[in-house]
Write an enzyme that holds these catalytic residues in place. Structure first.
Site, PDB file in Angstrom:
ATOM      1  N   TYR A  73       0.652  -1.238   0.107  1.00 16.69           N
ATOM      2  CA  TYR A  73      -0.090   0.261   0.302  1.00 16.69           C
ATOM      3  C   TYR A  73       1.011   1.263   0.090  1.00 16.69           C
ATOM      4  O   TYR A  73       0.747   2.405  -0.854  1.00 16.69           O
ATOM      5  CB  TYR A  73      -0.791  -0.021   1.532  1.00 16.69           C
ATOM      6  N   PHE A 125      -7.445  21.298 -24.844  1.00 17.14           N
ATOM      7  CA  PHE A 125      -7.835  19.406 -24.380  1.00 17.14           C
ATOM      8  C   PHE A 125      -9.282  19.190 -24.376  1.00 17.14           C
ATOM      9  O   PHE A 125      -9.112  19.892 -23.000  1.00 17.14           O
ATOM     10  CB  PHE A 125      -6.468  18.385 -24.583  1.00 17.14           C
ATOM     11  N   THR A 126      -9.593  18.414 -24.060  1.00 20.31           N
ATOM     12  CA  THR A 126     -11.209  17.929 -23.834  1.00 20.31           C
ATOM     13  C   THR A 126     -10.557  18.042 -22.327  1.00 20.31           C
ATOM     14  O   THR A 126     -11.741  18.596 -21.588  1.00 20.31           O
ATOM     15  CB  THR A 126     -11.801  16.872 -24.323  1.00 20.31           C
ATOM     16  N   ASP A 216       2.055  19.795 -21.173  1.00 22.37           N
ATOM     17  CA  ASP A 216       1.401  18.600 -20.409  1.00 22.37           C
ATOM     18  C   ASP A 216       1.992  17.976 -21.877  1.00 22.37           C
ATOM     19  O   ASP A 216       1.906  18.089 -23.280  1.00 22.37           O
ATOM     20  CB  ASP A 216      -0.881  19.094 -21.707  1.00 22.37           C
ATOM     21  N   LYS A 259      -0.373   7.064 -23.611  1.00 24.08           N
ATOM     22  CA  LYS A 259       0.127   7.774 -25.033  1.00 24.08           C
ATOM     23  C   LYS A 259       1.829   6.539 -25.115  1.00 24.08           C
ATOM     24  O   LYS A 259       2.236   6.411 -25.469  1.00 24.08           O
ATOM     25  CB  LYS A 259      -0.341   8.680 -25.115  1.00 24.08           C
ATOM     26  N   ARG A 383     -13.137  14.214 -34.097  1.00 24.23           N
ATOM     27  CA  ARG A 383     -12.764  15.933 -33.167  1.00 24.23           C
ATOM     28  C   ARG A 383     -13.416  17.137 -33.701  1.00 24.23           C
ATOM     29  O   ARG A 383     -12.455  17.489 -35.091  1.00 24.23           O
ATOM     30  CB  ARG A 383     -11.310  15.301 -33.862  1.00 24.23           C
ATOM     31  N   PHE A 450     -18.613  13.956 -26.855  1.00 24.77           N
ATOM     32  CA  PHE A 450     -18.354  13.431 -27.450  1.00 24.77           C
ATOM     33  C   PHE A 450     -18.147  11.582 -26.934  1.00 24.77           C
ATOM     34  O   PHE A 450     -18.852  10.667 -27.897  1.00 24.77           O
ATOM     35  CB  PHE A 450     -16.879  13.293 -28.228  1.00 24.77           C
TER      36      PHE A 450
END
Ligand SMILES: *Cc1c(COP(=O)(O)O)cnc(C)c1O
Length: 458
Positions: A73, A125-126, A216, A259, A383, A450
């Site tokens: 943990y 970005f969303t 980002d 990513k 998009r 979306f």
């Protein structure tokens, strides 16, 4: 010079069979999915280009790392491996693990944004914008104009316009701008990179006003590769060196390790400011988990530590971007309208030019994604107007300039022959585009519509 192509820098050790179903079956599935490719079942998809998020193939080393999971943990050994990989390769001092990128966006937004603040960024970005808004801020787009023009061949379309940024500072006041969000490769612009020169200029300007840069860094290695290939003075530097140089020019970073970093789940918030770190350490236990796992299993942190190291190898990134460029060039040759230049993580079809007979509120990109699935079982993503959501004040649709279908290529997963089949299908749909009719939205979720919106043919 001897010619050498970008052949994959690996050999295949294990395979996952995929199946192509019939046109009749696909007609049923896409209708049941409300013509939203997010609502299709994966088993009904032949080649899945929905996203490059969490879809990478892991290496044998990463799988071996999975077996070395220390599921304690607190204080898992894998956390310290991950922390060290991030500090070594990205250069940030303090690390907070999160379940994925949006977890990090949530924490940094809560810590740095106060009601009424403004957040300049190189295109939205969303999830990033939504967390900024939920924290009381307003996103301001300061990307260069070329980014909104699918025909412009400018090589660094991710760049921030210094004039636009200066204008926001003059109008809103530096005290109301907690940070500038700078993304490396801009997803919504079609996977377009920033230049190091631009980042240095943004750094100089923000330094003058004491404004932070939050990076980002979801696709930083891909961006670094484009800098190596295209920016004056970087041809002899390694991708790893360029990645570090980018990170060193920024104050904090949010990362979706699903990513670039070659794992299925995970993310982190990284920063150099000890006060921000202290606050993040307080918040992470409320929303993600203890500060040494933040929603990730030990085994996942180990796979991430190894994935980060693999992701910045020149050979890896050259083949990764090379495959995307191969598909893009094939479509260009066939005359299919795509966003120029070809992006680093996917090829983006220009749905306005592909289906010029549809108006934007007939959802051309949503329609095109459904048509490609119908033709070949290839799953892509919208998009455009659906992703852009509604204006939070007027309630009207946001009408983005770019109305795109994204063909996102998972890392190390598909072969060149798959790329050929994808191109054949897109070309076939393009040849038959005049018969395609638009859609109307019949169900609209309140947030990030979306993902779950449903449509009907008109
Ligand atoms: C995917 C992504 C995010 C969000 O990360 P998640 O892991 O999906 O939560 C943020 N920014 C960019 C540019 C992304 O592509």
């Amino acid at each position: 010079m001897r010619k050498r192509s970008w052949a994959e820098p690996y050999k295949i050790k294990m395979v996952e069979p995929v199946f192509m179903n019939s046109q009749k079956e696909r007609e049923i599935y896409i209708k049941e999915a409300g013509y939203n490719t997010f609502l299709l079942k994966s088993k009904d998809v032949y080649i899945d280009l929905l996203t490059d998020s969490g879809t990478s193939a892991m290496s044998d080393r990463q799988w071996a790392g999975i077996m070395m999971g220390d599921e304690a943990y607190a204080g898992s050994a894998n956390f310290y491996h991950m922390e060290e990989a991030i500090q070594t390769h990205y250069g940030y001092k303090y690390i907070i693990p999160t379940h994925q990128g949006r977890g990090a966006e949530h924490l940094i937004s809560k810590i740095l944004i106060k009601e009424g603040d403004y957040l300049p960024g190189n295109m939205y970005f969303t999830t990033t914008r939504l967390h900024q808004e939920l924290a009381g801020g307003t996103f301001v787009d300061v990307i260069i104009d070329e980014a909104h023009d699918s025909e412009s061949n400018f090589r660094f379309k991710g760049n921030i316009s210094l004039e636009k940024l200066q204008k926001v500072i003059d109008e809103k006041g530096a005290e109301n701008i907690p940070y500038v969000c700078m993304a490396t490769t801009v997803n919504m612009a079609g996977g377009q990179p920033i230049s190091l020169q631009n980042l240095k200029e943004v750094r100089n300007l923000t330094n003058k006003y004491g404004i932070r840069i939050v990076h980002d860094m979801t696709r930083v290695a891909e961006n670094a590769y484009m800098i190596q290939q295209l920016e004056e003075g970087y041809a002899d530097k390694s991708v790893a060196e360029i990645v570090l140089e980018i990170c060193n020019l920024t104050d904090a970073a949010t990362m979706s390790s699903k990513k670039d970093a070659l794992v299925s789940i995970g993310g982190f918030l990284a920063m150099n400011d000890p006060d921000v770190f202290e606050q993040a350490r307080n918040l992470v236990v409320v929303y993600e988990g203890l500060h040494t796992y933040g929603g990730m299993a030990g085994r996942d942190m180990e796979a991430l530590a190894i994935g980060i190291t693999e992701s910045i190898h020149d050979d890896h990134i050259r083949a990764r971007v090379g495959q995307v460029q191969y598909l893009g060039e094939k479509l260009l040759k066939a005359g299919v309208p795509i966003v120029n230049p070809i992006g680093t993580h996917g090829v983006f079809l220009d749905a306005k030019k592909f289906l010029p007979h549809l108006t934007q509120d007939q959802f051309p990109a949503q329609t095109l994604a459904a048509e490609i699935y119908l033709d070949s079982g290839v799953r892509t993503m919208e998009r455009g107007i659906v992703s852009a959501g509604r204006n939070s004040e007027t309630g009207e649709h946001n009408y983005p300039n770019l109305e795109l279908v994204r063909l996102t290529i998972p890392r190390r997963v598909y072969t060149q022959a798959h790329m050929d089949v994808i191109a054949e299908s897109v070309e076939y749909v393009y040849e038959n585009r005049e018969k395609i009719t638009g859609m109307k939205m019949i169900f609209e979720p309140k947030y990030l519509r979306f993902f779950q919106a449903r449509f009907e043919k008109i």
